[in-house]
Scaffold this motif. Structure first.
Motif, short mmCIF file in Angstrom:
data_model
loop_
_atom_site.label_atom_id
_atom_site.label_comp_id
_atom_site.label_asym_id
_atom_site.label_seq_id
_atom_site.Cartn_x
_atom_site.Cartn_y
_atom_site.Cartn_z
N LEU A 5 0.55 -1.19 -0.03
CA LEU A 5 -0.30 0.16 0.14
C LEU A 5 1.22 1.27 0.01
CD1 LEU A 5 -2.56 -1.22 2.91
CD2 LEU A 5 -3.22 -0.61 0.20
N ALA A 6 1.78 1.55 1.00
CA ALA A 6 2.91 2.56 0.89
C ALA A 6 3.49 2.09 -0.44
CB ALA A 6 4.51 1.98 2.37
N SER A 7 4.32 1.48 -0.87
CA SER A 7 4.34 1.93 -2.66
C SER A 7 3.56 2.21 -3.45
CB SER A 7 4.92 -0.04 -3.34
OG SER A 7 5.59 -0.26 -2.69
N LEU A 8 1.96 2.36 -3.56
CA LEU A 8 1.03 3.17 -4.42
C LEU A 8 0.87 3.73 -4.04
CD1 LEU A 8 -2.30 -0.42 -4.05
CD2 LEU A 8 -0.25 -0.28 -5.68
N GLU A 9 0.96 4.26 -3.04
CA GLU A 9 0.59 5.72 -2.44
C GLU A 9 2.07 6.68 -3.24
OE1 GLU A 9 -0.93 9.27 -0.62
OE2 GLU A 9 -1.92 6.43 -0.21
N GLU A 10 2.96 5.99 -2.94
CA GLU A 10 4.41 6.97 -3.74
C GLU A 10 4.13 6.76 -4.91
OE1 GLU A 10 9.13 6.16 -3.69
OE2 GLU A 10 7.63 4.78 -2.85
N ALA A 11 3.36 6.10 -5.64
CA ALA A 11 3.48 5.87 -7.55
C ALA A 11 2.38 7.11 -7.31
CB ALA A 11 3.45 4.71 -7.93
N SER A 12 1.55 7.59 -6.31
CA SER A 12 0.17 7.66 -7.02
C SER A 12 -0.82 6.71 -7.26
CB SER A 12 0.43 9.44 -7.97
OG SER A 12 1.15 10.28 -7.25
N LEU A 13 -1.14 5.73 -6.75
CA LEU A 13 -1.73 4.36 -7.48
C LEU A 13 -3.18 4.10 -5.97
CD1 LEU A 13 0.78 2.71 -9.53
CD2 LEU A 13 -1.21 4.36 -10.34
N ARG A 14 -2.76 4.45 -4.94
CA ARG A 14 -3.48 3.48 -4.09
C ARG A 14 -4.68 4.46 -4.46
NH1 ARG A 14 -2.02 3.72 2.63
NH2 ARG A 14 -3.98 2.59 2.96
N ARG A 15 -5.90 4.21 -3.85
CA ARG A 15 -7.36 4.15 -3.93
C ARG A 15 -8.10 3.72 -2.72
NH1 ARG A 15 -5.29 2.05 -9.12
NH2 ARG A 15 -5.86 2.58 -10.55
N SER A 16 -9.26 4.51 -2.31
CA SER A 16 -9.45 4.63 -1.87
C SER A 16 -11.00 4.93 -1.92
CB SER A 16 -9.08 5.77 -0.70
OG SER A 16 -9.37 6.51 -1.29
N THR A 323 -6.00 12.61 -22.21
CA THR A 323 -4.70 11.86 -21.82
C THR A 323 -4.20 13.14 -20.84
OG1 THR A 323 -5.42 10.03 -23.26
CG2 THR A 323 -3.66 10.41 -22.25
N ILE A 324 -3.48 12.56 -19.36
CA ILE A 324 -2.75 13.46 -19.05
C ILE A 324 -1.24 12.83 -18.61
CG2 ILE A 324 -2.16 14.13 -16.64
CD1 ILE A 324 -4.93 15.28 -17.61
N GLY A 325 -1.58 11.51 -18.72
CA GLY A 325 -0.49 10.93 -19.06
C GLY A 325 0.29 10.59 -17.28
N ASP A 326 0.51 11.46 -16.57
CA ASP A 326 1.06 11.54 -15.36
C ASP A 326 0.26 11.27 -14.03
OD1 ASP A 326 1.83 13.98 -12.76
OD2 ASP A 326 3.64 11.84 -12.95
N ASN A 327 0.48 10.28 -13.30
CA ASN A 327 -0.59 9.73 -11.98
C ASN A 327 -1.41 11.53 -11.18
OD1 ASN A 327 -1.00 7.28 -12.85
ND2 ASN A 327 1.18 6.60 -11.88
N GLU A 328 0.14 11.66 -10.39
CA GLU A 328 -0.23 12.90 -10.34
C GLU A 328 -0.51 13.63 -10.54
OE1 GLU A 328 -0.16 15.16 -6.36
OE2 GLU A 328 0.05 13.32 -6.64
N THR A 329 -0.89 14.15 -11.66
CA THR A 329 -1.35 15.07 -11.93
C THR A 329 -2.56 15.02 -12.72
OG1 THR A 329 0.88 15.92 -13.84
CG2 THR A 329 -1.06 16.37 -14.53
N ALA A 330 -3.12 13.99 -12.64
CA ALA A 330 -4.16 13.45 -12.80
C ALA A 330 -5.38 13.96 -11.94
CB ALA A 330 -4.39 11.91 -13.39
N LEU A 331 -5.02 13.20 -11.09
CA LEU A 331 -5.01 13.51 -9.22
C LEU A 331 -5.44 14.59 -8.85
CD1 LEU A 331 -3.54 10.94 -7.16
CD2 LEU A 331 -5.96 10.43 -7.67
N ARG A 332 -4.10 16.08 -9.28
CA ARG A 332 -5.06 17.20 -9.35
C ARG A 332 -5.17 18.07 -10.45
NH1 ARG A 332 0.84 19.15 -9.86
NH2 ARG A 332 0.16 21.28 -9.54
N PHE A 333 -5.79 17.53 -10.98
CA PHE A 333 -6.84 17.69 -12.25
C PHE A 333 -8.23 17.77 -12.08
CE2 PHE A 333 -6.59 19.28 -17.15
CZ PHE A 333 -8.20 19.02 -16.84
N SER A 334 -8.73 16.27 -11.38
CA SER A 334 -9.70 15.54 -10.90
C SER A 334 -9.81 16.69 -9.62
CB SER A 334 -9.45 13.98 -10.75
OG SER A 334 -11.23 13.80 -9.84
N ALA A 335 -8.72 16.87 -9.12
CA ALA A 335 -9.08 17.39 -7.38
C ALA A 335 -9.45 19.06 -7.75
CB ALA A 335 -8.33 17.31 -6.38
N ALA A 336 -8.98 18.84 -8.76
CA ALA A 336 -9.10 21.17 -9.01
C ALA A 336 -10.72 21.39 -9.61
CB ALA A 336 -7.87 21.68 -10.48
N LEU A 337 -11.26 19.73 -10.75
CA LEU A 337 -12.75 20.18 -10.52
C LEU A 337 -13.88 19.75 -9.92
CD1 LEU A 337 -12.33 18.13 -14.21
CD2 LEU A 337 -12.72 20.49 -14.54
#
Length: 391
Positions: A5-16, A323-337
């Motif tokens: 789970l920590a590895s997923l978190e580091e790669a911005s791949l953890r889900r909840s 298509t964003i490409g980067d996981n972290e940027t995709a998460l930030r985009f979703s949060a911004a929306l």
């Protein structure tokens, strides 16, 4: 587990899991958790806006009061209520096929059907971008998997030739691919199926209800319905309810009743749910305006995003990914929306290939022009802030 789970978190791949609430009378909107924000829902698959339709709710309510909450047993024991026969006859008539079977959901339908019709001595030809339920069904069947590059008919032809002597050959594909919104090359698949004596299975989860004169799906629209041996679709998207169907020959239906483990060993669906599906099937066929409205909304939304410089695949489906490409940027985009009042979830690997994280928008017939214009303005602003597009 904690390390993974920590590895997923580091790669911005953890889900909840995040709690959502419906907005009564507004199926195109939602509320996150206990917050006050009323969000425009651009992530649901309620393509025709039927999830809160009064006629469906009333049909479910009436049957619930008459039949009770649950079926009480599997269909082969005592759970096969009359509602099943009524619904399956209606589906067969709608699809112009000999017989239909209802499954609890699309995952069970795909996994159960594939495992039933092929085995160790067989081979399944699967598009690289097929849904996970198809992939899992193939793995459970223990048939050989021959995965062809996405919509690459030349590659598929080479694989079919290589495995031409196998006992059973099954080609399986999504009609509309769930993460890209593009269409399978169904006419060419039908030609290859005939040439090599294979079976063809098409998953219409994201095209049923949307395409065709009565919402029968993409296979009907393209005129290849009779070439499809196994026609699968769901009631959880355009129909706004839950469940799945499989259509084909009477022999196929009888075979699946005896061989499809998810159907044999699962408790039957609640009668009230079957009644809701039956009512949704009527509405899908009768209310043509919903498909017309959806088509107009999709065209406007796609054209607007393209004009702003966003990368989106070609197509005409209500699935419109950026298509964003980067996981972290995709998460930030979703949060911004979400801060701007839009629910649009970031889709990341392994749901999509590595390096192709995206925002997957899903449009509905009940999204108004004003809502979509406001959403496009917010998407543009977020895209500029994060450097996804340039001025």
């Amino acid at each position: 587990m904690e390390r993974e789970l920590a590895s997923l978190e580091e790669a911005s791949l953890r889900r909840s899991l995040r709690t959502n609430s419906a907005v009564p009378g507004s199926p195109g909107r939602m509320v996150r958790g206990t917050g006050p924000n009323n969000l425009l829902n651009l992530s649901a698959n309620d393509y025709l806006g039927l999830s809160q339709h009064p006629a469906i709710v009333e049909a479910m309510r009436d049957t619930l009061l008459k039949e009770g909450a649950g079926a009480g047993a599997s269909r082969l024991v005592t759970g096969n209520r009359m509602a099943y026969s009524f619904l399956e006859e209606a589906i067969a008539e709608w699809q112009s096929c000999e017989a239909a079977l209802v499954f609890a959901n699309g995952y069970m339908a795909n996994a159960g059907v594939i495992r039933a019709v092929v085995g160790r001595d067989d081979v399944v030809f699967s598009d690289q971008l097929n849904h996970a339920s198809i992939v899992d069904g193939i793995l459970m069947s223990r048939a050989e998997l021959a995965r062809y590059r996405h919509n690459d008919m030349e590659h598929l032809g080479a694989l079919l030739h290589k495995h031409r002597d196998k006992r059973r050959k099954l080609i399986v594909t999504d009609a509309v691919f769930s993460m890209d919104g593009d269409q399978a090359r169904l006419r060419e698949l039908a030609l290859l199926k005939r040439e090599y004596g294979a079976m063809l299975m098409v998953d219409e989860a994201h095209s049923g209800g949307i395409y065709g004169g009565r919402g029968e799906g993409l296979c009907h629209l393209l005129g290849i319905k009779d070439e499809v041996d196994i026609h699968m679709g769901t009631f959880s998207k355009a129909f706004g309810v839950y469940g799945a169907y499989v259509c084909g020959s009477r022999t196929l239906a009888d075979f699946l009743v005896n061989k499809a483990r998810p159907l044999i060993y699962s408790t039957a669906m609640p009668p009230a749910l079957l009644a809701g599906i039956a009512q949704a099937l009527v509405l899908v066929q009768q209310e043509h305006w919903r498909r017309d409205r959806l088509e107009s909304a999709v065209r406007f939304f796609r054209d607007s995003l393209l004009s702003l410089g966003f990368q989106i695949p070609a197509g005409d489906s209500p699935i419109v990914p950026i298509t964003i490409g980067d996981n972290e940027t995709a998460l930030r985009f979703s949060a911004a929306l979400e801060e701007k009042g839009i629910a649009a979830v970031a889709i990341r690997p392994p749901t999509v290939p590595a390096g192709t994280a995206r925002i997957r928008f899903s449009l509905s017939a009940i999204h108004t022009d004003e809502e979509l214009r406001d959403a496009i303005a917010c998407i543009r602003e977020a895209g500029l802030q994060l450097g996804v597009i340039r001025r």
